[in-house]
Design a protein around this motif. Structure first.
Motif, short mmCIF file in Angstrom:
data_model
loop_
_atom_site.label_atom_id
_atom_site.label_comp_id
_atom_site.label_asym_id
_atom_site.label_seq_id
_atom_site.Cartn_x
_atom_site.Cartn_y
_atom_site.Cartn_z
N UNK A 62 1.56 12.80 -4.29
CA UNK A 62 1.63 13.56 -3.04
C UNK A 62 0.28 14.13 -2.61
N UNK A 63 -0.75 13.98 -3.42
CA UNK A 63 -2.10 14.41 -3.01
C UNK A 63 -2.67 13.51 -1.93
N UNK A 64 -2.08 12.33 -1.77
CA UNK A 64 -2.54 11.35 -0.78
C UNK A 64 -1.51 11.28 0.35
N UNK A 65 -1.95 11.52 1.57
CA UNK A 65 -1.04 11.53 2.71
C UNK A 65 -0.63 10.11 3.11
N UNK A 66 0.64 9.91 3.49
CA UNK A 66 1.05 8.60 4.00
C UNK A 66 0.40 8.35 5.36
N UNK A 67 0.28 7.08 5.72
CA UNK A 67 -0.25 6.73 7.03
C UNK A 67 0.42 5.46 7.52
N UNK A 68 0.38 5.24 8.83
CA UNK A 68 0.98 4.07 9.46
C UNK A 68 -0.09 3.16 10.00
N UNK A 69 0.22 1.87 10.07
CA UNK A 69 -0.66 0.91 10.72
C UNK A 69 0.19 -0.26 11.20
N UNK A 70 -0.40 -1.12 12.02
CA UNK A 70 0.34 -2.29 12.46
C UNK A 70 0.39 -3.30 11.31
N UNK A 71 1.40 -4.15 11.34
CA UNK A 71 1.54 -5.16 10.29
C UNK A 71 0.32 -6.08 10.26
N UNK A 72 -0.33 -6.29 11.39
CA UNK A 72 -1.50 -7.17 11.45
C UNK A 72 -2.74 -6.53 10.83
N UNK A 73 -2.77 -5.20 10.70
CA UNK A 73 -3.93 -4.51 10.17
C UNK A 73 -4.03 -4.53 8.66
N UNK A 74 -2.96 -4.94 7.98
CA UNK A 74 -2.99 -4.97 6.51
C UNK A 74 -2.79 -6.39 6.02
N UNK A 75 -3.29 -6.65 4.83
CA UNK A 75 -3.14 -7.95 4.20
C UNK A 75 -2.33 -7.75 2.92
N UNK A 76 -1.02 -8.02 2.99
CA UNK A 76 -0.14 -7.86 1.84
C UNK A 76 -0.33 -9.07 0.93
N UNK A 77 -0.68 -8.81 -0.32
CA UNK A 77 -0.89 -9.87 -1.31
C UNK A 77 0.44 -10.27 -1.96
N UNK A 78 1.27 -9.28 -2.30
CA UNK A 78 2.56 -9.57 -2.91
C UNK A 78 3.25 -8.30 -3.38
#
Length: 87
Positions: A62-78
């Motif tokens: 919880x020391x790190x705040x959640x954040x939102x982004x578009x699906x295109x802005x991230x590269x999900x590896x698995x």
């Protein structure tokens, strides 16, 4: 795995098994993604009814705040399917 952002679920030094065929953040779960600086483990949740599609990125520490982004802005590896910890 390095760092404390996913504590208490995953700890620094844990070994993870990543399913490279599971890259969609539905259902929600813990994934490895490339954040532009390197590989990180984060909990991902698809934000329903978002246009364009958005993803919430959450650290279990919880020391790190959640954040939102578009699906295109991230590269999900698995999706992380398993982990081991040295005792």
């Amino acid at each position: 795995l390095e760092g404390d952002s996913m504590t208490p679920t995953l700890h620094d030094g844990d070994v993870v098994l990543v399913d490279l065929g599971r890259r969609a953040p539905t259902p929600p779960g813990i994934f490895v993604l490339h954040d532009g600086m390197g590989l990180v483990a984060k909990r991902l949740e698809h934000i329903a009814n978002s246009d364009p599609p958005r993803v919430r990125i959450v650290s279990d520490n919880r020391s790190y705040a959640p954040y939102d982004c578009t699906a295109e802005e991230i590269n999900i590896i698995g999706r992380i399917r398993w982990f081991a910890r040295e005792i």
